[in-house]
Design an enzyme around this catalytic site. Structure first.
Site, PDB file in Angstrom:
ATOM      1  CG  ASN A  45      -7.575   0.018   8.150  1.00 52.68           C
ATOM      2  OD1 ASN A  45      -7.435  -0.004   9.379  1.00 52.68           O
ATOM      3  ND2 ASN A  45      -8.729   0.294   7.590  1.00 52.68           N
ATOM      4  CD  GLU A  47     -10.085   4.259   5.433  1.00 49.05           C
ATOM      5  OE1 GLU A  47     -10.689   3.190   5.372  1.00 49.05           O
ATOM      6  OE2 GLU A  47     -10.649   5.345   5.700  1.00 49.05           O
ATOM      7  CB  CYS A  56      -4.736  -3.485   3.194  1.00 50.26           C
ATOM      8  SG  CYS A  56      -5.835  -3.158   1.808  1.00 50.26           S
ATOM      9  CD  GLU A  58      -5.326  -7.455   5.001  1.00 52.17           C
ATOM     10  OE1 GLU A  58      -5.257  -6.214   5.150  1.00 52.17           O
ATOM     11  OE2 GLU A  58      -6.342  -8.038   4.577  1.00 52.17           O
ATOM     12  CB  CYS A  87      -8.408  -6.291  -0.845  1.00 48.74           C
ATOM     13  SG  CYS A  87      -6.720  -5.669  -0.963  1.00 48.74           S
ATOM     14  CB  CYS A  90      -3.925  -7.935   0.855  1.00 46.29           C
ATOM     15  SG  CYS A  90      -3.776  -6.237   1.468  1.00 46.29           S
TER      16      CYS A  90
HETATM   17 ZN   LIG Z   1      -5.814  -5.365   1.078  1.00 48.48          ZN
END
Ligand SMILES: [Zn+2]
Length: 132
Positions: A45, A47, A56, A58, A87, A90
């Protein structure tokens, strides 16, 4: 999928989390996707201070594979300290790019769960279905 492949996939997700850029959440995540040809693409990930621009692990792993020309995937693994599932954003992208695949969720204690895409995202938005 061979057991060796799934172990390599899970290891790649765990290793990818080490590169996480997560100064705001302090929640490193690693993900790895297994392409049809056996290649594994992993990512962490990343940020942003604006939070909404964070990406993310993924989706980073999947976009890395797409950028190398891969289009078919057999499995995905996600590592986080407490075994969080992907999430909603994703889940949608996993469905669109991978279809029905196993998704391994691994935590720091080595515990794992495995879901298939349609369990994490039942009755997904699917542009292909809309064309029928
Ligand atoms: Zn995600």
């Amino acid at each position: 999928m061979e057991a060796v492949e799934s172990e390599l996939l899970k290891k790649a997700a765990r290793e990818a989390a080490k590169a996480s850029y997560s100064p705001y959440s302090h929640y490193p995540v690693g993900a790895a996707v297994l392409a049809e040809d056996g290649q594994i693409f992993s990512a962490c990930n990343v940020e942003s201070s604006t939070y909404g621009l964070s990406i993310c692990a993924e989706r980073n792993a999947l976009t890395a594979a797409i950028a190398k020309g891969l289009r078919k995937f057999r499995a995905l693994a996600v590592w986080s300290k407490n075994g969080a599932t992907p999430c909603g954003a994703c889940r949608q992208v996993i469905w669109e790019l991978c279809g029905e695949i196993p998704i391994y969720i691994i935590d720091a204690d080595g515990k794992e769960k495995c879901y298939i895409s349609s369990v994490l995202l039942p009755d997904p938005f699917d542009e292909k279905k809309l064309r029928k």
